[in-house]
Scaffold this motif. Structure first.
Motif, PDB file in Angstrom:
ATOM      1  N   ALA A   1       0.832  -1.208   0.000  1.00 21.96           N
ATOM      2  CA  ALA A   1       0.000   0.000   0.000  1.00 21.96           C
ATOM      3  C   ALA A   1       0.865   1.256   0.000  1.00 21.96           C
ATOM      4  O   ALA A   1       0.581   2.225  -0.723  1.00 21.96           O
TER       5      ALA A   1
ATOM      6  N   TYR B   1     -11.624  -2.327 -11.725  1.00 21.65           N
ATOM      7  CA  TYR B   1     -10.885  -2.686 -10.524  1.00 21.65           C
ATOM      8  C   TYR B   1      -9.846  -3.735 -10.883  1.00 21.65           C
ATOM      9  O   TYR B   1      -9.992  -4.471 -11.865  1.00 21.65           O
TER      10      TYR B   1
ATOM     11  N   LEU C   1      -3.819   5.402  -8.348  1.00 27.03           N
ATOM     12  CA  LEU C   1      -4.459   4.095  -8.200  1.00 27.03           C
ATOM     13  C   LEU C   1      -5.196   4.084  -6.867  1.00 27.03           C
ATOM     14  O   LEU C   1      -4.590   3.990  -5.806  1.00 27.03           O
TER      15      LEU C   1
ATOM     16  N   LEU D   1      -7.205   3.160  -3.602  1.00 22.63           N
ATOM     17  CA  LEU D   1      -7.364   2.028  -2.689  1.00 22.63           C
ATOM     18  C   LEU D   1      -8.535   2.342  -1.761  1.00 22.63           C
ATOM     19  O   LEU D   1      -8.367   2.993  -0.733  1.00 22.63           O
TER      20      LEU D   1
ATOM     21  N   ALA E   1      -8.027  -2.508  -5.827  1.00 22.42           N
ATOM     22  CA  ALA E   1      -7.609  -1.181  -6.273  1.00 22.42           C
ATOM     23  C   ALA E   1      -8.362  -0.782  -7.532  1.00 22.42           C
ATOM     24  O   ALA E   1      -8.803  -1.627  -8.312  1.00 22.42           O
TER      25      ALA E   1
END
Length: 499
Positions: free
Chosen positions: A387, A446, A397, A399, A411
């Motif tokens: 992460a 995703y 991107l 999260l 993600a």
């Protein structure tokens, strides 16, 4: 523990030198190979076994290893084109399809090409697997009296009792069936609970293997959206009313792929709604042994809170151990247990006793709690490394949620999931596109990024470095706002939604 790469390299070296020996000629002794290649005896044994499996050498106990006689030329293949007609001749009235789309499952099962970093897998890397403990358990199991005899059809009583204690509540050993892993348990459950052609309510997004099981059984999966607190009860109730479904399959703990945990207030609602609809809840508790070090106390299973036999519980040892330790459990109360037992017996008779004995030895050993603690610490570390690297290198991107259990991040790239996955693979990273996780039109692109199947933090950082260079050439790049990123699971946009 031997290195897999060393085995492959030694096997290739021996393979290239076989022409030095005549047919029937003796190869150097194992001791000589150990000294020559400076590898362990186990590596030599594995490499020679691989050549023997390929039919290149023959092992004669007490005499040595010899070059095998070359195989005779294989006959020309026959004409199988007739099968295209036979396999496509499904009648319009057929309920159960004879073809199955397993693409979503194969993404996480297929080994990536050499040099590609695996962020699409669903199992622990060998360095995280309790290989020594499993080997010791298997050795002890093999010495147990009757270890190779026929087990009870429901499973070993001691193993059923262990699973019952793990599930908790009023579940006892008599409520448990030992299965060949979680996938087999889910297949048995759906076959027992839903006739061909029936609707089955599933979380959206959800595990592609479940969707494949449903469709292979001739059933129709119907999506019920998941947010940061799990399945939405009001939509679940509406889906039951609209479809007349009698089954809802869910993962209340660290849902795959979003990582969401079903909120306490929703747990009782889900059971109440299913009971009112006269429906079963299949609880896939796949990740209870994959809680991270910072997860805190875990909620009880739905089965432990179920008084009326609504829940059919699925549990497996596979995810926390090895892909090959395929031992799991089904737990249910009431008449449905007899139906589950009958279907399992017809499909597979029983789980092999040596595997059950080994599983029992493993979970009863002091190594088991140590292994779970080590996995909890390492999965937390890997989650934070991945992460953190994504936030630094790919800030666009999104999260939506940082889970405290499981092995994946869900993600959202700015570009399509297929485009992102293709660009990632060209850069040397395998990721799982999100589309197979939806049984209806997905609300947006995703990708699932697994951090369990790599060797460690260094490989995760290298994967993100490759992604930063690889996805830059994709139309749309990775531009966009940062989302989520490690806060409370209830903050930010809901996983799998466009909120």
């Amino acid at each position: 523990m031997y290195e897999r790469s060393s085995v492959a390299e030694l096997a290739e070296s021996l393979r290239s030198e076989l022409n030095r020996y005549s047919v029937g000629g003796k190869l150097p002794s194992s001791r000589a190979l150990v000294e020559r290649y400076r590898v362990s005896p186990v590596t030599v044994s594995r490499a020679l076994a691989q050549l023997a499996a390929e039919g290149l050498v023959v092992t004669r106990p007490g005499a040595g290893v010899f070059r095998a006689r070359p195989r005779t030329a294989e006959p020309a293949p026959g004409d199988t084109s007739w099968q295209e007609v036979a396999l496509s001749a499904e009648g319009a009235g057929d309920v159960v399809p004879r073809s199955v789309d397993a693409s979503g499952v194969l993404v996480s099962l297929a080994a990536p090409p050499p040099g590609v970093i695996e962020l699409n897998g669903g199992y622990l890397h060998p360095s995280l697997q309790p290989e020594r403990a499993m080997a010791a358990a298997l050795a002890r199991a093999g010495r147990r009296p009757g270890a190779w005899g026929r087990p009870p059809m429901e499973g070993l009583p001691e193993l059923r009792d262990w699973f019952a204690r793990e599930i908790g509540g009023a579940v006892v050993a008599a409520d448990v069936l030992v299965t060949a892993g979680g996938q087999s348990a889910l297949t048995t459950a759906l076959r027992a609970l839903a006739p061909p052609g029936a609707p089955i309510l599933v979380e959206s997004p959800t595990y592609p293997g479940l969707l494949a099981i449903a469709r292979a059984s001739g059933c129709r999966p119907v999506p019920v959206p998941v947010d940061a607190e799990g399945v939405r009860p009001e939509l679940l109730a509406a889906a039951f009313e609209a479809t007349g479904a009698r089954v809802f399959v869910c993962q209340p703990l660290f849902q795959n792929p979003t990582g969401a945990v079903l909120a306490p207030a929703r747990r009782t609602e889900v059971l109440r709604i299913a009971r009112a609809a006269g429906a079963f809840v299949v609880e896939d508790d796949y990740a209870r042994s994959l809680a991270h070090e910072d997860a805190g106390p875990l909620p009880a299973t739905l089965a432990a809170e179920d008084r009326d036999g609504v829940v059919v519980h699925v549990r497996s040892l596979t995810k926390a151990t090895s892909p090959s330790l395929r031992v799991g459990a089904l737990a249910a109360r009431g008449p449905v247990l007899d139906r589950l037992r009958a279907i399992q017996v017809v499909d597979s008779f029983f789980v092999p006793r040596p595997l059950q004995e080994a599983a029992l030895e493993l979970v009863g050993s002091p190594a088991w709690p140590r292994h779970l603690r080590a996995v909890a610490a390492e999965l937390r570390h890997r989650r934070d490394v991945l992460a953190g690297a994504l936030r630094r290198e790919l800030p666009g991107l999104a999260l939506p949620h940082l889970p405290s259990g499981g092995y994946q991040l869900w993600a959202r790239p700015a570009e399509g999931d297929d485009a992102f996955a293709a660009a990632a693979l060209r850069a040397g990273v395998a990721v799982a596109p999100g589309r197979p996780y939806f049984c209806a039109e997905p609300p947006g692109p995703y990708v699932r990024l697994s951090f369990a199947g790599v060797s460690g933090a260094g490989e995760l950082n290298e994967a993100v470095r490759r992604l930063r260079h690889g996805v830059g050439g994709v139309p749309g790049g990775v531009s966009g706002g940062v989302s989520g990123g490690g806060g409370d699971a209830r903050a930010g946009n809901a996983p799998g939604t466009d909120a």
